[in-house]
Design a protein around this motif. Structure first.
Motif, mmCIF file in Angstrom:
data_model
loop_
_atom_site.group_PDB
_atom_site.id
_atom_site.type_symbol
_atom_site.label_atom_id
_atom_site.label_comp_id
_atom_site.label_asym_id
_atom_site.label_seq_id
_atom_site.Cartn_x
_atom_site.Cartn_y
_atom_site.Cartn_z
ATOM 1 N N LEU A 148 -2.516 4.000 -0.940
ATOM 2 C CA LEU A 148 -1.893 5.201 -0.387
ATOM 3 C C LEU A 148 -2.636 6.461 -0.831
ATOM 4 O O LEU A 148 -2.929 7.349 -0.023
ATOM 5 C CB LEU A 148 -0.433 5.270 -0.828
ATOM 6 C CG LEU A 148 0.360 6.511 -0.387
ATOM 7 C CD1 LEU A 148 0.465 6.561 1.130
ATOM 8 C CD2 LEU A 148 1.743 6.510 -1.028
ATOM 9 N N VAL A 149 -2.961 6.540 -2.114
ATOM 10 C CA VAL A 149 -3.608 7.740 -2.659
ATOM 11 C C VAL A 149 -4.993 7.951 -2.054
ATOM 12 O O VAL A 149 -5.410 9.093 -1.810
ATOM 13 C CB VAL A 149 -3.688 7.642 -4.198
ATOM 14 C CG1 VAL A 149 -4.641 8.683 -4.771
ATOM 15 C CG2 VAL A 149 -2.301 7.819 -4.800
ATOM 16 N N LEU A 150 -5.705 6.863 -1.796
ATOM 17 C CA LEU A 150 -7.023 6.991 -1.172
ATOM 18 C C LEU A 150 -6.921 7.701 0.181
ATOM 19 O O LEU A 150 -7.805 8.474 0.556
ATOM 20 C CB LEU A 150 -7.666 5.614 -1.006
ATOM 21 C CG LEU A 150 -8.139 4.938 -2.295
ATOM 22 C CD1 LEU A 150 -8.595 3.504 -2.012
ATOM 23 C CD2 LEU A 150 -9.259 5.730 -2.953
ATOM 24 N N GLY A 151 -5.836 7.447 0.906
ATOM 25 C CA GLY A 151 -5.638 8.120 2.190
ATOM 26 C C GLY A 151 -5.091 9.524 2.035
ATOM 27 O O GLY A 151 -5.517 10.445 2.736
ATOM 28 N N ILE A 152 -4.165 9.716 1.089
ATOM 29 C CA ILE A 152 -3.564 11.032 0.883
ATOM 30 C C ILE A 152 -4.623 12.047 0.472
ATOM 31 O O ILE A 152 -4.606 13.215 0.893
ATOM 32 C CB ILE A 152 -2.449 10.967 -0.176
ATOM 33 C CG1 ILE A 152 -1.303 10.089 0.310
ATOM 34 C CG2 ILE A 152 -1.947 12.363 -0.520
ATOM 35 C CD1 ILE A 152 -0.637 10.570 1.571
ATOM 36 N N GLY A 153 -5.574 11.617 -0.351
ATOM 37 C CA GLY A 153 -6.656 12.507 -0.749
ATOM 38 C C GLY A 153 -7.469 12.990 0.442
ATOM 39 O O GLY A 153 -7.903 14.147 0.491
ATOM 40 N N MET A 154 -7.658 12.114 1.412
ATOM 41 C CA MET A 154 -8.368 12.496 2.635
ATOM 42 C C MET A 154 -7.614 13.624 3.363
ATOM 43 O O MET A 154 -8.210 14.612 3.818
ATOM 44 C CB MET A 154 -8.494 11.287 3.568
ATOM 45 C CG MET A 154 -9.359 10.176 3.036
ATOM 46 S SD MET A 154 -11.105 10.554 3.235
ATOM 47 C CE MET A 154 -11.830 8.985 2.741
ATOM 48 N N GLY A 196 1.710 11.192 9.309
ATOM 49 C CA GLY A 196 0.264 11.374 9.365
ATOM 50 C C GLY A 196 -0.267 11.269 10.785
ATOM 51 O O GLY A 196 -1.088 12.095 11.215
ATOM 52 N N ILE A 197 0.211 10.286 11.526
ATOM 53 C CA ILE A 197 -0.199 10.132 12.925
ATOM 54 C C ILE A 197 0.283 11.323 13.749
ATOM 55 O O ILE A 197 -0.444 11.859 14.602
ATOM 56 C CB ILE A 197 0.367 8.815 13.510
ATOM 57 C CG1 ILE A 197 -0.333 7.613 12.879
ATOM 58 C CG2 ILE A 197 0.198 8.792 15.029
ATOM 59 C CD1 ILE A 197 -1.806 7.496 13.210
ATOM 60 N N ALA A 198 1.524 11.743 13.507
ATOM 61 C CA ALA A 198 2.083 12.865 14.272
ATOM 62 C C ALA A 198 1.295 14.150 14.033
ATOM 63 O O ALA A 198 1.034 14.917 14.970
ATOM 64 C CB ALA A 198 3.552 13.064 13.892
ATOM 65 N N ILE A 199 0.886 14.407 12.788
ATOM 66 C CA ILE A 199 0.088 15.598 12.502
ATOM 67 C C ILE A 199 -1.275 15.503 13.175
ATOM 68 O O ILE A 199 -1.787 16.490 13.726
ATOM 69 C CB ILE A 199 -0.066 15.789 10.979
ATOM 70 C CG1 ILE A 199 1.280 16.178 10.354
ATOM 71 C CG2 ILE A 199 -1.120 16.860 10.655
ATOM 72 C CD1 ILE A 199 1.256 16.307 8.846
ATOM 73 N N ALA A 200 -1.862 14.320 13.152
ATOM 74 C CA ALA A 200 -3.171 14.131 13.783
ATOM 75 C C ALA A 200 -3.115 14.427 15.276
ATOM 76 O O ALA A 200 -4.111 14.879 15.864
ATOM 77 C CB ALA A 200 -3.666 12.703 13.542
ATOM 78 N N LEU A 201 -1.961 14.179 15.910
ATOM 79 C CA LEU A 201 -1.833 14.354 17.365
ATOM 80 C C LEU A 201 -1.164 15.670 17.750
ATOM 81 O O LEU A 201 -1.102 15.993 18.945
ATOM 82 C CB LEU A 201 -1.017 13.192 17.949
ATOM 83 C CG LEU A 201 -1.608 11.786 17.774
ATOM 84 C CD1 LEU A 201 -0.633 10.739 18.298
ATOM 85 C CD2 LEU A 201 -2.953 11.673 18.475
ATOM 86 N N ALA A 216 -5.312 10.844 10.373
ATOM 87 C CA ALA A 216 -5.123 9.493 10.923
ATOM 88 C C ALA A 216 -5.497 8.439 9.885
ATOM 89 O O ALA A 216 -4.816 7.410 9.746
ATOM 90 C CB ALA A 216 -5.971 9.325 12.184
ATOM 91 N N ILE A 217 -6.570 8.693 9.127
ATOM 92 C CA ILE A 217 -6.959 7.770 8.058
ATOM 93 C C ILE A 217 -5.857 7.689 7.000
ATOM 94 O O ILE A 217 -5.517 6.604 6.513
ATOM 95 C CB ILE A 217 -8.291 8.216 7.427
ATOM 96 C CG1 ILE A 217 -9.441 8.020 8.414
ATOM 97 C CG2 ILE A 217 -8.571 7.440 6.132
ATOM 98 C CD1 ILE A 217 -10.770 8.578 7.942
ATOM 99 N N ALA A 218 -5.283 8.845 6.649
ATOM 100 C CA ALA A 218 -4.182 8.857 5.682
ATOM 101 C C ALA A 218 -3.001 8.037 6.192
ATOM 102 O O ALA A 218 -2.351 7.314 5.430
ATOM 103 C CB ALA A 218 -3.755 10.296 5.396
ATOM 104 N N ALA A 219 -2.720 8.140 7.493
ATOM 105 C CA ALA A 219 -1.618 7.380 8.078
ATOM 106 C C ALA A 219 -1.884 5.879 8.010
ATOM 107 O O ALA A 219 -0.990 5.088 7.691
ATOM 108 C CB ALA A 219 -1.406 7.808 9.527
ATOM 109 N N VAL A 220 -3.120 5.490 8.298
ATOM 110 C CA VAL A 220 -3.477 4.063 8.216
ATOM 111 C C VAL A 220 -3.339 3.555 6.787
ATOM 112 O O VAL A 220 -2.827 2.452 6.541
ATOM 113 C CB VAL A 220 -4.914 3.849 8.732
ATOM 114 C CG1 VAL A 220 -5.374 2.421 8.454
ATOM 115 C CG2 VAL A 220 -4.991 4.146 10.230
#
Length: 401
Positions: A221-227, A287-292, A366-370
């Motif tokens: 999770l943290v690896l994505g949140i940092g992105m 995360g997906i919603a923010i990306a879109l 989107a990466i954070a969401a994944v």
């Protein structure tokens, strides 16, 4: 003896005061260093010796909370930090000494959090652990939310030396609150011989199956949140929102995290794992919603929801770690988790420098969401054993002194 709830309220107030002061002081530090040097290298150095060093030394500093009286560790940590920030006030116009003393302040602050968090199950009955962790998290998150704004205002009005001096005073006040708590900050340590050395916290995480899986999920999770964190400023640029928009994003996230921490007080051993998974799944969806999102106003609203998920899962994680960890090694386990968290952030920050130009700000979210979705998949086997694990946690709590 201080009543349990009064003891936790004082510790939560201590964290609110010191975290707010530190957030203000580090904001002033960044601006002062850049104003004096105009150098990104100096800024990076300041970040490295404060935020970066805190994560690196956390697992080592946490040993103090298991080896010595936790109340004493917290008081000494606060007073040492106060001395460092008083020193920063005296050398505010010299970037080299300023960064050096900032390094010492990070070292001084490091033992406080694992010691204070490890003490919570000893200060309150087991059925009030969620309430206690929620209250402490609220204080911390409010401090993180308002501290930078206070620091920016004070920097403009009274200058950096006074910001550092005020933060020194905040640590003295925090230490005074801890001194006022008369309670047992540690429990049974009869099994201390089973947990030797600095690395005992990491060994316990590896050997305890629930905490091992929880740690793996948190690293993912943290690896994505940092992105996503690196993408915040570029995202505001996409909407032409500027620095004000960036500040609003952080503020809205902070408000959500306070609400999430508040909701965490109603967690129980039977529900905390379920809400940990649901909160993580919420982060994935947001995360997906923010990306879109086509509108910045929607991004701000989504940041409230993101913060809510973060705040709730933070309390749930803290509950699970405390319930499943013996007192004799609890501070080191919490320090190990903190080290993994900061290590994951460091890796994600480095990777983001290469990934952001390729996928853009929306792609980073989107990466954070994944990553959050993958963390949910890691946690799902625990959810299937939820009733069994809750029974184990309650049994452990009932046998604890």
């Amino acid at each position: 003896m201080t009543a349990p709830r009064a003891a936790v309220r004082r510790l939560a107030l201590a964290r609110l005061i010191s975290v707010t002061g530190s957030a203000a002081a580090y904001t002033a530090l960044m601006f002062e260093i850049y104003d004096q040097t105009g150098s990104a290298v100096w800024l990076a150095a300041a970040l490295l010796v404060t935020e970066g060093l805190s994560g690196a030394v956390g697992p080592f500093a946490s040993v103090l909370g298991d080896r010595f009286d936790r109340r004493t560790v917290m008081i000494v940590s606060d007073l040492a930090a106060a001395a460092c920030f008083a020193g920063m006030a005296l050398v505010a116009e010299s970037p080299g000494p300023l960064v050096l003393i900032a390094l010492l302040s990070a070292l001084a602050e490091a033992p406080f959090w694992p010691a204070s968090s490890a003490a919570i199950p000893n200060l309150v009955p087991q059925d009030q652990v969620s309430w206690a962790n929620s209250l402490v998290a609220i204080g911390r998150n409010i401090g993180i939310m308002v501290g930078p704004a206070i620091g920016g205002i004070l920097l403009a009005v009274v200058g950096a030396p006074w910001v550092f001096a005020i933060n020194a005073a905040s640590f003295v006040l925090s230490a005074t609150l801890v001194v006022s708590v008369r309670a047992d900050f540690a429990g049974d340590r009869s099994d201390v011989g089973e947990h030797h050395g600095i690395w005992a916290g990491f060994r316990f995480l590896v050997r305890e199956p629930v905490l091992r899986r929880l740690s793996v999920a948190w690293i993912v999770l943290v690896l994505g949140i940092g992105m996503a964190m690196v993408a915040d400023v570029p995202l505001t640029d996409l909407f032409n929102a500027g620095s004000a928009g960036f500040g609003l994003m952080i503020g809205f996230w902070g408000a959500g995290s306070v609400l999430g921490s508040l909701a965490g007080r109603w967690l129980t051993p039977e529900t905390e794992l379920r809400w940990l998974v649901l909160g993580t799944a919420l982060v994935a969806c947001i995360g997906i919603a923010i990306a879109l999102s086509p509108w910045f106003a929607l991004v701000l609203a989504l940041n409230v929801a993101w913060g809510l998920g973060d705040g709730l899962t933070g309390v749930a994680e803290e509950n699970i770690l405390q319930r499943r960890t013996p007192d004799s090694v609890r501070s080191r386990v919490l320090g190990a988790v903190e080290g993994l968290f900061h290590g994951g952030l460091a890796v994600s920050y480095i990777a983001a420098a290469f990934v952001l130009p390729v996928v853009g700000a929306r792609g980073m979210y989107a990466i954070a969401a994944v990553a959050a979705g993958l963390a949910v998949l890691v946690l799902l086997p625990l959810l299937a054993r939820g009733a069994e694990l809750a029974t184990d946690a309650v049994a452990s709590a009932e046998t604890a002194p």
